[in-house]
Scaffold this motif. Structure first.
Motif, short mmCIF file in Angstrom:
data_model
loop_
_atom_site.label_atom_id
_atom_site.label_comp_id
_atom_site.label_asym_id
_atom_site.label_seq_id
_atom_site.Cartn_x
_atom_site.Cartn_y
_atom_site.Cartn_z
N LEU A 346 46.92 49.19 63.94
CA LEU A 346 47.88 50.26 63.69
C LEU A 346 48.32 50.31 62.24
O LEU A 346 48.38 51.38 61.62
N ASP A 347 48.61 49.16 61.66
CA ASP A 347 49.08 49.13 60.27
C ASP A 347 48.01 49.60 59.30
O ASP A 347 48.33 50.11 58.22
N SER A 348 46.74 49.45 59.69
CA SER A 348 45.65 49.90 58.81
C SER A 348 45.61 51.41 58.67
O SER A 348 44.98 51.94 57.75
N TRP A 349 46.29 52.11 59.56
CA TRP A 349 46.31 53.58 59.49
C TRP A 349 47.27 54.09 58.43
O TRP A 349 47.21 55.26 58.07
N GLY A 350 48.13 53.23 57.94
CA GLY A 350 49.08 53.63 56.92
C GLY A 350 50.23 54.45 57.49
O GLY A 350 50.19 54.90 58.63
N ALA A 351 51.25 54.63 56.68
CA ALA A 351 52.45 55.35 57.13
C ALA A 351 52.13 56.77 57.56
O ALA A 351 52.65 57.26 58.57
N ASP A 352 51.26 57.45 56.80
CA ASP A 352 50.94 58.84 57.16
C ASP A 352 50.17 58.91 58.47
O ASP A 352 50.43 59.79 59.31
N GLY A 353 49.21 57.99 58.66
CA GLY A 353 48.45 57.99 59.90
C GLY A 353 49.32 57.69 61.10
O GLY A 353 49.19 58.33 62.16
N LEU A 354 50.23 56.72 60.96
CA LEU A 354 51.12 56.40 62.07
C LEU A 354 52.06 57.55 62.37
O LEU A 354 52.35 57.84 63.55
N ALA A 355 52.54 58.23 61.33
CA ALA A 355 53.44 59.37 61.55
C ALA A 355 52.72 60.50 62.27
O ALA A 355 53.27 61.13 63.18
N GLU A 356 51.48 60.76 61.88
CA GLU A 356 50.73 61.82 62.57
C GLU A 356 50.44 61.44 64.01
O GLU A 356 50.52 62.28 64.92
#
Length: 501
Positions: A346-356
Motif C-alpha cells: 500500500l505504501d508503495s502506491w504513494g499518497a496520491d495512489g492511496l487517496a485515489e
C-alpha cells in the motif's frame, strides 16, 4: 406520486403511476448548485440545476478501505475482545465505514454446540458496530496459521461440526443483517481460507488436490450459509474455482453472471469473491487456477459486476505497482481493501495512489444535474424530476440500494422511486464509468411547497433512517447529514392534490 415515509410498503406500480398534478417548480435559494431555466420547453417550464463535484474521500457504507479486527474464544473461554464503539467511531471519523471481523472458534473445534454466552458476545459486537455506524464483513474460522511452511494437522473442524455451527450462527447474523456487508464462507482451513485443512481435502498434506467428496463437503458449507442467511446477504468464497465447482458453472465469461442473472437472489447471484493475496503473483498464489489464467481473469471481471469483490494485498513485487494495482482494481470492480495489510504494498502506491484508491473503491456517485418539468396543469401530464448521476468508482453497490426522490415540506415528507430507463429503482444498476439518468413523476402529494432531495438509504428498515448508512454523493454543498439526503437544490410548490390510483 408521493409516498409518506410511513407508507414505504406501497406497490411499485402505484408509486410509479403518472397522474396530473398542478405544480409550480421553483429553484431553491441558498444552495451550492446553480439553477437555470431551460430554454424552449413549450407549455411546461423546466428548471435545471448543475452540481459541483468534490475530491474528498467519503465514508459511504459498504465500500472503501476497511480496518481488520479479529477475536478468539479459546478452550477456557478466554481471548474474546469485544468491539469498542468508541474505537469504531474513531475509524468512521477517520473515513472508514466498515471492518472485517474474524471470529475464531477455537473452543468449539470438536464441540457441535456453541455456548449461549458466545452467541451473546457475537451479537454484542454487531450492536457496537450499529452504535458506531459501521458495517461488518464477517468471517468465522477455527485456527490461524503460524510460521510457514504449514503441515497437518492444521486444527480446523470436521464437516458435521461446521454445519452445526453455521445453523446456530444463522439466527444471530440474520438478526444483524442491517449492519453486515457480506459474509465470507470461512470455516475451512487456516484463517478460514479453504486451503490448509484436515477435513476438506482427502490428503491434508496435499491440500491442492480435491476429490468429488471434498467438493461435496465444501458445497455443503456454502449452501448452509446461503440457506441460513436472508437472501439480502451475499456470501464470498476465496477462489473463483470454489464458486464454479460448488455452483456448477464453467470458468471464462461463459460461466459468469449476466445482467439477466445479476441481483436475482439466486444462489449464483449471491456468491461473490475475496482475494487475500491480491497482486502477489500472476496467479495470486493459487487464487487464479484456470489454464490459461486468463479464463479465471475474464470470469472474475464479468462476475464482479454483480457480486462483492474485495480482499487484501499480500507481498510487494512488480505486479503490485500503483499503475497495475489501479487497473486491476478497476477491472475486477473492487469494493473494499484491507488498510492494515500489506503496508509494504500500500505504501508503495504513494499518497496520491492511496487517496485515489480511498475515493474509488466501490461506488462513487456524483450528481451531474437535475431537471424539473412543470406539470401541464389539471388534466395534463404530471410534473417530472430527472437526475443524472455519474459513478466514478470502480464498482457499484452490491446490496440493494433504493433510489428515491424525497419531497420535504410543512405538509410532510413524501418519497417517490427514481427509475432508470429500464424502470429499475435500485442503485446497484448504476454501473462504474457510466452516467445514469433516473426520473420520477410526481403525484399524490398534498398541496404545499416542498424541497427536493435524492435519497439512497439502506434497504433495511432497521437503519433506513440512519444517515450513516445512507449514500452521500461526492458533491459540494449537497449533503444533509441529519437526514442522510442529498439536496437537489429544487423547490416544488404543489397547488393541487391528485391521486395516482
Amino acid at each position: 406520486m408521493g409516498t409518506n415515509t410511513a407508507q414505504r410498503g406501497a406497490t411499485l406500480s402505484r408509486r410509479l403511476a403518472a397522474m396530473a398534478v398542478g405544480l409550480l417548480l421553483l429553484p431553491a435559494a441558498g444552495t451550492a448548485a446553480a439553477a437555470t431555466p431551460a430554454a424552449g420547453d413549450g407549455a411546461g417550464r423546466t428548471t435545471t440545476v448543475t452540481y459541483t463535484g468534490t475530491d474528498a474521500n467519503i465514508a459511504n457504507p459498504q465500500r472503501g478501505f476497511y480496518r481488520h479486527t479479529e477475536t478468539h474464544y479459546r478452550e477456557d473461554g478466554s481471548g474474546y475482545v469485544p468491539l469498542d464503539p468508541a474505537v469504531l467511531s474513531g475509524y468512521r471519523a477517520a473515513g472508514y465505514s466498515q471492518i472485517l471481523r474474524v471470529f475464531y472458534l477455537e473452543k468449539f473445534v470438536d464441540q457441535p454446540v456453541l455456548d449461549p454466552e458466545y452467541l451473546a458476545l457475537v451479537n454484542a459486537d454487531f450492536a457496537a458496530a450499529r452504535e458506531a455506524g459501521i458495517s461488518v464483513i464477517v468471517r468465522f474460522a477455527y485456527v490461524q496459521g503460524g510460521a510457514w511452511p504449514y503441515s497437518p494437522p492444521y486444527g480446523d473442524a470436521p464437516v458435521s461440526t461446521v454445519l452445526a455451527h453455521i445453523k446456530q450462527l444463522g439466527p444471530v447474523l440474520s438478526a444483524n443483517a442491517d449492519v453486515i456487508s457480506t459474509v465470507q464462507a470461512g470455516m475451512v482451513g487456516l484463517w478460514g481460507e479453504g486451503y490448509y485443512t484436515d477435513y476438506f481435502a482427502a490428503d491434508p498434506a496435499n491440500p491442492g488436490v480435491l476429490t468429488d467428496e471434498d467438493w461435496a463437503n465444501r458445497r455443503a458449507v456454502v449452501k448452509a450459509w446461503l440457506d441460513v442467511l436472508p437472501t439480502s446477504l451475499t456470501v464470498q468464497v476465496r477462489t473463483m474455482l470454489m464458486k464454479q465447482m460448488i455452483l456448477g458453472v464453467p470458468t471464462g465469461v461463459e460461466g459468469a453472471l449476466t445482467e439477466a442473472d445479476g441481483f436475482s437472489g439466486s444462489d449464483l447471484a449471491r456468491v461473490g469473491h475475496h482475494n487475500d493475496c491480491f497482486l502477489a503473483a500472476p496467479d495470486d498464489w493459487g487464487t487464479f487456477l484456470s489454464d490459461p489464467l486468463s479464463l479465471d481473469q475474464e470470469y472474475l471481471a464479468q462476475d464482479t459486476k454483480f457480486v462483492p469483490m474485495g480482499g487484501e494485498t499480500c507481498n510487494p513485487n512488480e505486479l503490485s505497482s500503483w499503475e497495475n494495482a489501479s487497473a486491476t482494481m478497476a477491472r475486477y470492480h473492487y469494493d473494499y481493501l484491507n488498510w492494515d495489510y500489506n503496508r509494504g504494498v500500500l505504501d508503495s502506491w504513494g499518497a496520491d495512489g492511496l487517496a485515489e484508491t480511498a475515493r474509488r473503491l466501490g461506488y462513487r456517485f456524483v450528481l451531474q444535474n437535475s431537471t424539473v418539468a412543470q406539470s401541464l396543469g389539471h388534466g395534463g401530464e404530471a410534473a417530472t424530476v430527472t437526475v443524472d448521476v455519474a459513478n466514478e468508482g470502480w464498482s457499484a453497490p452490491y446490496n440493494e440500494r433504493p433510489a428515491e426522490l424525497v419531497l420535504d415540506g410543512a405538509r410532510g415528507t413524501y418519497t417517490v422511486p427514481l427509475a432508470d430507463a429500464q424502470g429499475r429503482t435500485d442503485a446497484r444498476w448504476w454501473a462504474p464509468g457510466t452516467t445514469t439518468t433516473v426520473s420520477a413523476s410526481v403525484c399524490d402529494v398534498p398541496a404545499g411547497r416542498y424541497h427536493a432531495y435524492l435519497a439512497l438509504p439502506s434497504a433495511d428498515a432497521r437503519v433506513a433512517g440512519d444517515s450513516r448508512y445512507a449514500i452521500r454523493t461526492a458533491n459540494e454543498g449537497t449533503w444533509d447529514g441529519t437526514t442522510g439526503w442529498n439536496d437537489l437544490g429544487q423547490d416544488v410548490a404543489v397547488d393541487a392534490t391528485t391521486s395516482c390510483s
